[in-house]
Design an enzyme around this catalytic site. Structure first.
Site, PDB file in Angstrom:
ATOM      1  N   ASP A  43      21.112  35.628  17.009  1.00  0.00           N
ATOM      2  CA  ASP A  43      22.489  35.253  16.675  1.00  0.00           C
ATOM      3  C   ASP A  43      22.806  35.598  15.227  1.00  0.00           C
ATOM      4  O   ASP A  43      21.920  35.604  14.369  1.00  0.00           O
ATOM      5  CB  ASP A  43      22.675  33.748  16.932  1.00  0.00           C
ATOM      6  CG  ASP A  43      24.145  33.366  16.993  1.00  0.00           C
ATOM      7  OD1 ASP A  43      25.002  34.262  17.191  1.00  0.00           O
ATOM      8  OD2 ASP A  43      24.451  32.168  16.841  1.00  0.00           O
ATOM      9  N   LEU A  96       2.848  44.913  25.573  1.00  0.00           N
ATOM     10  CA  LEU A  96       3.864  43.861  25.445  1.00  0.00           C
ATOM     11  C   LEU A  96       4.858  43.902  26.609  1.00  0.00           C
ATOM     12  O   LEU A  96       5.348  44.960  26.980  1.00  0.00           O
ATOM     13  CB  LEU A  96       4.631  44.069  24.128  1.00  0.00           C
ATOM     14  CG  LEU A  96       5.818  43.132  23.886  1.00  0.00           C
ATOM     15  CD1 LEU A  96       5.342  41.718  23.576  1.00  0.00           C
ATOM     16  CD2 LEU A  96       6.698  43.651  22.747  1.00  0.00           C
ATOM     17  N   HIS A 106      26.249  44.310  15.460  1.00  0.00           N
ATOM     18  CA  HIS A 106      25.443  44.501  16.678  1.00  0.00           C
ATOM     19  C   HIS A 106      24.557  45.734  16.537  1.00  0.00           C
ATOM     20  O   HIS A 106      23.406  45.747  16.959  1.00  0.00           O
ATOM     21  CB  HIS A 106      26.343  44.648  17.913  1.00  0.00           C
ATOM     22  CG  HIS A 106      27.181  43.425  18.181  1.00  0.00           C
ATOM     23  ND1 HIS A 106      26.662  42.153  18.131  1.00  0.00           N
ATOM     24  CD2 HIS A 106      28.496  43.271  18.508  1.00  0.00           C
ATOM     25  CE1 HIS A 106      27.619  41.275  18.405  1.00  0.00           C
ATOM     26  NE2 HIS A 106      28.746  41.922  18.626  1.00  0.00           N
TER      27      HIS A 106
HETATM   28  C1  IPE Z   1      24.050  33.149  22.159  1.00  0.00           C
HETATM   29  O1  IPE Z   1      24.826  33.469  21.054  1.00  0.00           O
HETATM   30  C2  IPE Z   1      23.918  34.323  23.054  1.00  0.00           C
HETATM   31  C3  IPE Z   1      23.231  35.489  22.509  1.00  0.00           C
HETATM   32  C4  IPE Z   1      22.652  35.604  21.361  1.00  0.00           C
HETATM   33  C5  IPE Z   1      23.195  36.607  23.391  1.00  0.00           C
HETATM   34  P1  IPE Z   1      26.343  33.043  20.942  1.00  0.00           P
HETATM   35  O2  IPE Z   1      26.766  33.410  19.589  1.00  0.00           O
HETATM   36  O3  IPE Z   1      27.113  33.598  22.069  1.00  0.00           O
HETATM   37  O4  IPE Z   1      26.232  31.455  21.105  1.00  0.00           O
HETATM   38  P2  IPE Z   1      27.337  30.314  20.897  1.00  0.00           P
HETATM   39  O5  IPE Z   1      28.439  30.596  21.849  1.00  0.00           O
HETATM   40  O6  IPE Z   1      27.788  30.387  19.482  1.00  0.00           O
HETATM   41  O7  IPE Z   1      26.617  29.047  21.197  1.00  0.00           O
HETATM   42  C1  IPE Z   2      24.787  37.546  18.565  1.00  0.00           C
HETATM   43  O1  IPE Z   2      25.579  37.657  17.439  1.00  0.00           O
HETATM   44  C2  IPE Z   2      24.942  38.735  19.477  1.00  0.00           C
HETATM   45  C3  IPE Z   2      25.582  38.438  20.763  1.00  0.00           C
HETATM   46  C4  IPE Z   2      25.966  37.265  21.165  1.00  0.00           C
HETATM   47  C5  IPE Z   2      25.796  39.564  21.641  1.00  0.00           C
HETATM   48  P1  IPE Z   2      27.055  37.122  17.427  1.00  0.00           P
HETATM   49  O2  IPE Z   2      27.964  38.239  17.835  1.00  0.00           O
HETATM   50  O3  IPE Z   2      27.194  35.877  18.211  1.00  0.00           O
HETATM   51  O4  IPE Z   2      27.247  36.823  15.889  1.00  0.00           O
HETATM   52  P2  IPE Z   2      28.061  35.628  15.238  1.00  0.00           P
HETATM   53  O5  IPE Z   2      27.519  34.348  15.803  1.00  0.00           O
HETATM   54  O6  IPE Z   2      29.499  35.834  15.574  1.00  0.00           O
HETATM   55  O7  IPE Z   2      27.787  35.767  13.779  1.00  0.00           O
HETATM   56 MG    MG Z   3      27.010  33.893  17.728  1.00  0.00          MG
END
Ligand code: IPE
Ligand code: IPE
Ligand code: MG
Length: 253
Positions: free
Chosen positions: A23, A134, A40
């Protein structure tokens, strides 16, 4: 092997299975005044580094949360770009993964993905099927509740077909129908990006995992950050309901 942590330093304490919520990509990009997709893209580099490090340290399974069943709620443009990134990463990385003996598996409700992506997933899984290094598991359109639901549905079908009785339903039978049935449960769970929640990741399987949360954003999560998590993990006493004294006694026996 880097000059950092050596595998033998952790002898017996390297998690067999690490599960990560990657995240913080969006915030990483925003801090740099870049579009979210740049975060990303940078996140894919972290995946590469962490996969390599897990291979070096002889981790058996690495499960990465790439796209949750709730992430469809994001703007269509971001979802589309994530799918493209996923396709491209599979196309670019499969050969290298295969050379490094990595076995790739994707878990989740894949039916909703574009055909092109499903095709790339099939190809990458087939290519790496017999590898014994792995095991890299990518959770895509995955949700912990979905996983438990599909397991119970499979069991319900078996009961309806008369193969098993309702009374046969047990924890182990449910477990056998979950996505990661043939893998050890995660020993170490990591979430980057500062949030302290599970976000519908592996609900059943995380029952006894050690939970590590870090403010580091995923694109900044490198091998040193992973090593820091492993050092933290090595200091945990896993009791599984027993007392600390019992665990010490079992260890010294
Ligand atoms: C969780 O991250 C899902 C992934 C990393 C794929 P999110 O950024 O979507 O989670 P929430 O919605 O903030 O909990
Ligand atoms: C996690 O990073 C990646 C996915 C959920 C695909 P985020 O896109 O949720 O990044 P933040 O939380 O907005 O910083
Ligand atoms: Mg996020």
């Amino acid at each position: 092997m880097s000059e950092g942590v050596q595998a033998q330093e952790y002898y017996g304490k390297i998690p067999r299975h690490i599960a990560i919520i990657m995240d913080g990509n969006g915030r990483w990009a925003r801090r740099r005044h870049l579009p979210r997709v740049a975060g990303h893209r940078a996140g894919v580099e972290s995946v590469r580094a962490i996969v390599r490090r897990c291979g070096e340290l002889d981790v058996k399974v690495l499960t990465l949360f790439a796209f949750s069943s709730e992430n469809w709620r994001r703007p269509a443009q971001e979802v589309g770009l994530l799918m493209e990134l996923f396709i491209r990463a599979l196309q670019r990385e499969s050969r290298k993964l295969n050379e490094n003996k990595v076995r790739l598996r994707v878990i989740g409700d894949l039916g909703r993905f574009p055909g092109k992506l499903r095709n790339e997933i099939d190809k990458a899984e087939a290519l790496t099927r017999d590898n014994t290094g792995l095991q890299l598991v990518i959770a895509a359109n995955y949700g912990g509740r979905w996983d438990i639901t599909q397991a119970l549905q499979a069991l319900a079908w078996r009961i309806e077909a008369g193969e098993i009785h309702a009374g046969d339903v047990s924890e182990s039978l449910i477990q056998q129908h979950l996505c990661l049935a043939d893998m050890p449960e995660p020993d170490l769970f990591i979430r980057t990006g500062g949030e302290q929640r599970i976000s519908n990741f592996l609900l059943w399987q995380l029952a006894y995992s050690e939970l590590y949360f870090t403010d580091i954003l995923w694109p900044d999560f490198n091998r040193d950050e992973l090593d820091a998590a492993l050092q933290w993990f090595a200091r945990r006493q896993r009791r599984f309901g027993r007392t600390g004294e019992q665990v010490e006694r079992i260890k010294s026996a």
